[in-house]
Write an enzyme that holds these catalytic residues in place. Structure first.
Site, mmCIF file in Angstrom:
data_model
loop_
_atom_site.group_PDB
_atom_site.id
_atom_site.type_symbol
_atom_site.label_atom_id
_atom_site.label_comp_id
_atom_site.label_asym_id
_atom_site.label_seq_id
_atom_site.Cartn_x
_atom_site.Cartn_y
_atom_site.Cartn_z
ATOM 1 C CG ASP A 25 6.237 -1.259 -0.112
ATOM 2 O OD1 ASP A 25 6.185 -0.523 -1.110
ATOM 3 O OD2 ASP A 25 6.772 -0.925 0.961
ATOM 4 N N GLY A 26 6.894 -2.314 -3.161
ATOM 5 C CA GLY A 26 8.118 -2.492 -3.935
ATOM 6 C C GLY A 26 7.912 -2.418 -5.447
ATOM 7 N NE ARG A 38 6.973 5.538 -7.926
ATOM 8 C CZ ARG A 38 7.368 4.814 -6.875
ATOM 9 N NH1 ARG A 38 8.641 4.584 -6.691
ATOM 10 N NH2 ARG A 38 6.494 4.369 -6.007
ATOM 11 C CD GLU A 72 -1.656 7.738 5.434
ATOM 12 O OE1 GLU A 72 -1.844 6.557 5.054
ATOM 13 O OE2 GLU A 72 -2.375 8.287 6.280
ATOM 14 C CG ASN A 73 -0.444 5.039 -1.370
ATOM 15 O OD1 ASN A 73 -0.967 3.922 -1.348
ATOM 16 N ND2 ASN A 73 0.800 5.238 -0.943
ATOM 17 N NE ARG A 187 5.725 -2.367 3.916
ATOM 18 C CZ ARG A 187 5.382 -1.154 4.240
ATOM 19 N NH1 ARG A 187 4.878 -0.908 5.417
ATOM 20 N NH2 ARG A 187 5.525 -0.160 3.381
ATOM 21 C CB SER A 195 2.595 1.759 5.897
ATOM 22 O OG SER A 195 3.983 1.756 5.739
HETATM 23 C C1 IPE Z 1 3.395 -0.565 -3.722
HETATM 24 O O1 IPE Z 1 4.575 -0.264 -4.380
HETATM 25 C C2 IPE Z 1 2.164 -0.130 -4.470
HETATM 26 C C3 IPE Z 1 1.313 0.866 -3.783
HETATM 27 C C4 IPE Z 1 1.432 1.249 -2.538
HETATM 28 C C5 IPE Z 1 0.266 1.511 -4.578
HETATM 29 P P1 IPE Z 1 5.288 1.149 -4.192
HETATM 30 O O2 IPE Z 1 4.781 2.068 -5.227
HETATM 31 O O3 IPE Z 1 5.147 1.629 -2.789
HETATM 32 O O4 IPE Z 1 6.791 0.769 -4.507
HETATM 33 P P2 IPE Z 1 8.121 1.377 -3.855
HETATM 34 O O5 IPE Z 1 7.973 1.254 -2.367
HETATM 35 O O6 IPE Z 1 8.226 2.792 -4.291
HETATM 36 O O7 IPE Z 1 9.220 0.521 -4.397
HETATM 37 MG MG MG Z 2 6.332 1.603 -1.117
#
Ligand code: IPE
Ligand code: MG
Length: 239
Positions: A25-26, A38, A72-73, A187, A195
């Site tokens: 994550d992040g 992003r 959920e993504n 995590r 999550s």
């Molecule tokens: C994790 O990074 C990658 C996936 C879940 C695909 P994020 O995309 O969730 O990054 P943040 O949480 O917005 O910083």
């Molecule tokens: Mg995230």
């Protein structure tokens, strides 16, 4: 073997967890902090994945589950979703030879047939190419949700006219049916939640949260996490 990475003296290579999982994550925040889109964060995240997974093989951890895309993504902007799938496809295509070289058999957790056609093809190929690998396991959670997995298992049991089912039999209906128990979950990015990840499997896992954003999570920090794991007393409900 990848580039030689020094092993922290405090890490006991004889007492590594059998099965670790990573909620990466992040990526988005990593990019935003740099004024980048992003998807640049997801690209950096994939680069980091190569490095960390290689180190996992080098250490000799047997089974690793990566949370790549959740049920959920799909709620993210389509452009970001397309970008993630493209990057994952490239990562896996580039990685397949390395997987075979490291003896890592791939398992998929999640309803991957709903993914774009190209990615489904890549995943099917990777399953075939790594099917006979025996040294390690790399488990890809993609279009994966913990509740979805449990519900699927329940529905399979209903379809098979089961009235009562044991824990052992229920586990056989999960995506993780032939994986070892999940020992350790990491995590990144400072979020303190699960999550919807491996809800059944995490019942007795040790959890580790770090503020480091995924693209910055280094093999050295993985070692620190493992040292932390080795200091825990796992009691499984006993005294
Ligand atoms: C994790 O990074 C990658 C996936 C879940 C695909 P994020 O995309 O969730 O990054 P943040 O949480 O917005 O910083
Ligand atoms: Mg995230």
């Amino acid at each position: 073997m990848g580039a030689k990475i020094k092993i922290n003296k405090l890490l006991n290579l004889e007492r590594l967890p059998n099965h670790i999982a990573i909620i990466l994550d992040g990526n988005g925040r990593w990019a935003t902090k740099r004024g980048l889109p992003r998807n640049a964060g997801h690209k950096a995240g994939c680069e980091n994945l190569k490095k960390v997974v290689q180190h996992i093989y080098d250490l000799g951890i047997k089974s690793t589950t990566l949370f790549l895309f959740s049920t959920e993504n799909w709620k993210r902007p389509q452009e970001e979703i397309d970008g993630i799938f493209k990057l994952v496809d490239k990562y896996l295509t580039d990685e397949v030879e390395n997987l075979v070289k490291n003896g890592a058999k791939v398992t998929i957790l999640g309803d991957y047939r709903k993914l774009p056609e190209n990615l489904v093809k890549t995943l099917d190929e990777i399953l075939v190419k790594t099917a006979d690998c025996k040294t390690a396991r790399l488990n890809l959670a993609i279009n994966y949700g913990g509740r979805d997995e449990i519900l699927r298992a329940v529905n399979k049991a209903i379809k098979d006219n089961k009235e009562i089912i044991s824990e052992q039999d229920f586990e056989k209906l999960l995506y993780s049916s032939d994986l070892p128990p999940l020992d350790f979950v990491i995590r990144t990015s400072g979020e303190l939640r699960l999550s919807n990840f491996m809800l059944w499997q995490m019942a007795y896992s040790e959890l580790y949260f770090t503020k480091t954003l995924w693209p910055d999570f280094s093999p050295q920090e993985l070692q620190l996490a493992l040292i932390n794991y080795q200091r825990r007393k796992r009691r499984f409900g006993k005294v």
